[in-house]
Design an enzyme around this catalytic site. Structure first.
Site, PDB file in Angstrom:
ATOM      1  N   PHE A   1      -3.210   8.942 -11.521  1.00 35.05           N
ATOM      2  CA  PHE A   1      -4.057   8.272 -10.972  1.00 35.05           C
ATOM      3  C   PHE A   1      -5.312   8.002 -11.806  1.00 35.05           C
ATOM      4  O   PHE A   1      -5.620   6.758 -12.043  1.00 35.05           O
ATOM      5  CB  PHE A   1      -4.609   8.766  -9.530  1.00 35.05           C
ATOM      6  CG  PHE A   1      -5.538   8.031  -8.826  1.00 35.05           C
ATOM      7  CD1 PHE A   1      -5.115   6.801  -8.063  1.00 35.05           C
ATOM      8  CD2 PHE A   1      -7.151   8.212  -8.873  1.00 35.05           C
ATOM      9  CE1 PHE A   1      -6.100   6.023  -7.478  1.00 35.05           C
ATOM     10  CE2 PHE A   1      -7.865   7.416  -8.251  1.00 35.05           C
ATOM     11  CZ  PHE A   1      -7.472   6.150  -7.617  1.00 35.05           C
TER      12      PHE A   1
ATOM     13  N   MET B   1      -4.039   5.655 -14.707  1.00 28.99           N
ATOM     14  CA  MET B   1      -4.132   4.345 -14.303  1.00 28.99           C
ATOM     15  C   MET B   1      -5.140   3.696 -14.083  1.00 28.99           C
ATOM     16  O   MET B   1      -5.457   2.604 -14.288  1.00 28.99           O
ATOM     17  CB  MET B   1      -2.838   4.025 -13.303  1.00 28.99           C
ATOM     18  CG  MET B   1      -1.522   4.475 -13.710  1.00 28.99           C
ATOM     19  SD  MET B   1      -0.250   3.935 -12.560  1.00 28.99           S
ATOM     20  CE  MET B   1      -0.322   2.318 -12.204  1.00 28.99           C
TER      21      MET B   1
ATOM     22  N   ARG C   1       5.917   5.659   2.295  1.00 32.55           N
ATOM     23  CA  ARG C   1       4.538   6.533   2.313  1.00 32.55           C
ATOM     24  C   ARG C   1       4.430   6.880   3.764  1.00 32.55           C
ATOM     25  O   ARG C   1       4.652   6.009   4.692  1.00 32.55           O
ATOM     26  CB  ARG C   1       3.477   5.805   1.770  1.00 32.55           C
ATOM     27  CG  ARG C   1       2.035   6.549   1.759  1.00 32.55           C
ATOM     28  CD  ARG C   1       1.048   5.778   0.877  1.00 32.55           C
ATOM     29  NE  ARG C   1      -0.157   6.315   0.625  1.00 32.55           N
ATOM     30  CZ  ARG C   1      -1.251   5.917   0.226  1.00 32.55           C
ATOM     31  NH1 ARG C   1      -1.625   4.624  -0.127  1.00 32.55           N
ATOM     32  NH2 ARG C   1      -2.304   6.894  -0.187  1.00 32.55           N
TER      33      ARG C   1
ATOM     34  N   LYS D   1       0.864  -1.013   0.175  1.00 33.31           N
ATOM     35  CA  LYS D   1      -0.022   0.042  -0.059  1.00 33.31           C
ATOM     36  C   LYS D   1       0.927   1.184   0.033  1.00 33.31           C
ATOM     37  O   LYS D   1       0.362   2.293   0.309  1.00 33.31           O
ATOM     38  CB  LYS D   1      -1.026   0.057   1.126  1.00 33.31           C
ATOM     39  CG  LYS D   1      -1.805  -1.230   1.477  1.00 33.31           C
ATOM     40  CD  LYS D   1      -2.136  -2.031  -0.068  1.00 33.31           C
ATOM     41  CE  LYS D   1      -3.176  -1.094  -0.771  1.00 33.31           C
ATOM     42  NZ  LYS D   1      -3.439  -1.917  -2.200  1.00 33.31           N
TER      43      LYS D   1
ATOM     44  N   HIS E   1       7.765  -6.689  -1.447  1.00 36.14           N
ATOM     45  CA  HIS E   1       7.483  -6.035  -0.264  1.00 36.14           C
ATOM     46  C   HIS E   1       8.438  -6.482   0.960  1.00 36.14           C
ATOM     47  O   HIS E   1       8.099  -6.123   2.161  1.00 36.14           O
ATOM     48  CB  HIS E   1       5.912  -6.447   0.006  1.00 36.14           C
ATOM     49  CG  HIS E   1       4.851  -6.144  -1.033  1.00 36.14           C
ATOM     50  ND1 HIS E   1       4.804  -4.728  -1.308  1.00 36.14           N
ATOM     51  CD2 HIS E   1       3.874  -6.586  -1.298  1.00 36.14           C
ATOM     52  CE1 HIS E   1       3.864  -4.514  -2.065  1.00 36.14           C
ATOM     53  NE2 HIS E   1       3.210  -6.007  -2.115  1.00 36.14           N
TER      54      HIS E   1
ATOM     55  N   ASN F   1       2.073  -0.459  -7.203  1.00 38.53           N
ATOM     56  CA  ASN F   1       1.636  -0.643  -8.411  1.00 38.53           C
ATOM     57  C   ASN F   1       2.005   0.932  -9.405  1.00 38.53           C
ATOM     58  O   ASN F   1       2.265   0.780 -10.710  1.00 38.53           O
ATOM     59  CB  ASN F   1       0.256  -0.908  -8.636  1.00 38.53           C
ATOM     60  CG  ASN F   1       0.043  -2.372  -8.149  1.00 38.53           C
ATOM     61  OD1 ASN F   1       0.162  -3.293  -8.808  1.00 38.53           O
ATOM     62  ND2 ASN F   1      -0.200  -2.627  -6.728  1.00 38.53           N
TER      63      ASN F   1
ATOM     64  N   ARG G   1      -8.135   3.175  -5.310  1.00 40.20           N
ATOM     65  CA  ARG G   1      -9.326   3.623  -4.386  1.00 40.20           C
ATOM     66  C   ARG G   1      -9.243   5.250  -4.413  1.00 40.20           C
ATOM     67  O   ARG G   1      -9.829   5.721  -5.213  1.00 40.20           O
ATOM     68  CB  ARG G   1      -8.883   3.075  -3.053  1.00 40.20           C
ATOM     69  CG  ARG G   1      -9.994   3.285  -1.927  1.00 40.20           C
ATOM     70  CD  ARG G   1      -9.567   2.828  -0.756  1.00 40.20           C
ATOM     71  NE  ARG G   1      -8.558   3.455  -0.050  1.00 40.20           N
ATOM     72  CZ  ARG G   1      -8.562   4.496   0.700  1.00 40.20           C
ATOM     73  NH1 ARG G   1      -9.890   5.133   0.969  1.00 40.20           N
ATOM     74  NH2 ARG G   1      -7.697   5.351   1.158  1.00 40.20           N
TER      75      ARG G   1
END
Ligand code: A3P
Length: 317
Positions: free
Chosen positions: A253, A256, A154, A71, A132, A75, A273
């Site tokens: 965003f 994509m 992040r 998260k 990850h 991606n 999202r």
């Protein structure tokens, strides 16, 4: 540049994720995760066998490694890097590029079957590898062979909110009845891939290496062009200004999300999202803020990566 050649067709990524969602639907919540060497992983994506086989992965100096906790935007940066590599390979006569008819591998190093590392030996340069994993659990050859690593950061509050929403919709990850329940597990490192705070503390030990460049979701959101330029310079990709602008535009965003059926299949609807900064503000209550602020202060505030998070800017209530 033609859009079509850039976006990967719906292949390994979408297929593996769709299969894992179907497999997860047949499992009880408690069986969705397992623990390997003290860290929690999702059963339908990782196995002890793949972790054992991963030691045989032989990194190359020209591999492009994207490291980021779930998260953190893996991606998003995955697409930026794959576009940059495609253009660099096209432009640079020194970049060896064989046309390969081998099937594409699932882009995350630790997800797939144990034979993937044998197949990866045959992949043409430059291989783009997402992970990850915390650095102490990565194959040694990544550091020994000096592959360059883009380390994605992040802010932990937005990351936690993004993770919580993802757990509600992505069946391979255990779901939660409440934000409080998720928050407790997130803070205790009981979510897939473990504790984000430990993850950053471990990666902090590698800061200062010329082969590791941290970059934050927030800085690239604020100025995508500058962020992409930094990435281009770090990996020494040869691209002209127009090409850089194309990569920037394709990485928005909106763009994509629009292409996500082709790139991510059904998973795209779960992944894209909000893609913003500060969304945590309408979910965190005082008790969550106090607990996370203390965790940050105790584990990260005094570290280089802790400073790079700009906690005072992005996380102060
Ligand atoms: P939100 O849930 O806050 O929207 P990962 O790819 O590591 O799973 O990270 C997913 C997060 O990155 C999600 O955050 C998703 O919306 C966001 N994201 C994906 N693509 C993005 C883009 N092009 N720009 C900004 N954020 C993006």
């Amino acid at each position: 540049m033609e859009e079509k050649g850039m976006a990967k067709p719906k292949t390994a990524l979408a297929d593996v994720l769709e299969k894992s969602m179907i497999a997860a639907d047949a499992l009880e919540r408690k069986d969705l995760i397992f623990t390997y060497k003290g860290t929690v992983y999702p059963t339908t994506l990782c196995t002890p066998e793949i972790f054992k086989a991963m030691d045989s992965f032989e990194a190359r100096r020209d591999d492009v490694i994207l490291a980021g906790f779930p998260k953190s935007g893996t991606n998003w940066f995955g697409q930026i890097l794959s576009d940059l590599i495609a253009l660099a390979v096209k432009n640079n006569k020194n970049e060896i590029h064989h046309h390969s008819d081998m099937p594409e591998e699932f882009p995350y190093l630790e997800i797939g079957d144990p034979e993937k590392y044998e197949r990866m030996k045959k992949l043409p340069p430059r291989r783009l590898i997402r992970t990850h994993m915390a650095p102490q659990n990565l194959p040694e050859s990544i550091f020994k062979n000096k592959a360059k690593i883009l380390l994605l950061l992040r802010n932990p509050k937005d990351l936690a909110k993004s993770y919580y929403h993802f757990c509600l919709v992505f069946s391979p990850f255990p779901s939660y009845e409440s934000w409080d329940g998720f928050f407790e597990d997130f803070m205790a490192g009981k979510v897939p891939w473990g504790s984000y705070f430990n993850y950053l503390s471990e990666w902090n030990k590698y800061i200062g290496s010329e082969n590791v460049m941290p970059i934050s979701f927030e800085e690239v959101k604020e100025n995508t062009y500058l962020g992409v330029k930094k990435i281009v310079e770090f990996f020494e990709f040869s691209l002209n200004e127009e090409e850089i602008h194309t990569v920037v535009q394709r990485s928005s965003f909106q763009s994509m999300k629009k292409n996500s059926k082709d790139t991510h299949g059904a998973f795209g609807d779960l992944l894209f999202r909000k893609g913003g900064v500060s969304d945590w503000r309408n979910l965190f209550e005082e008790k969550h803020n106090l607990e996370m602020d203390k965790m940050y202060k105790d584990h990260l505030a005094a570290t280089t990566l802790g400073t790079r998070l700009k906690y005072e800017v992005y996380c102060k209530a």
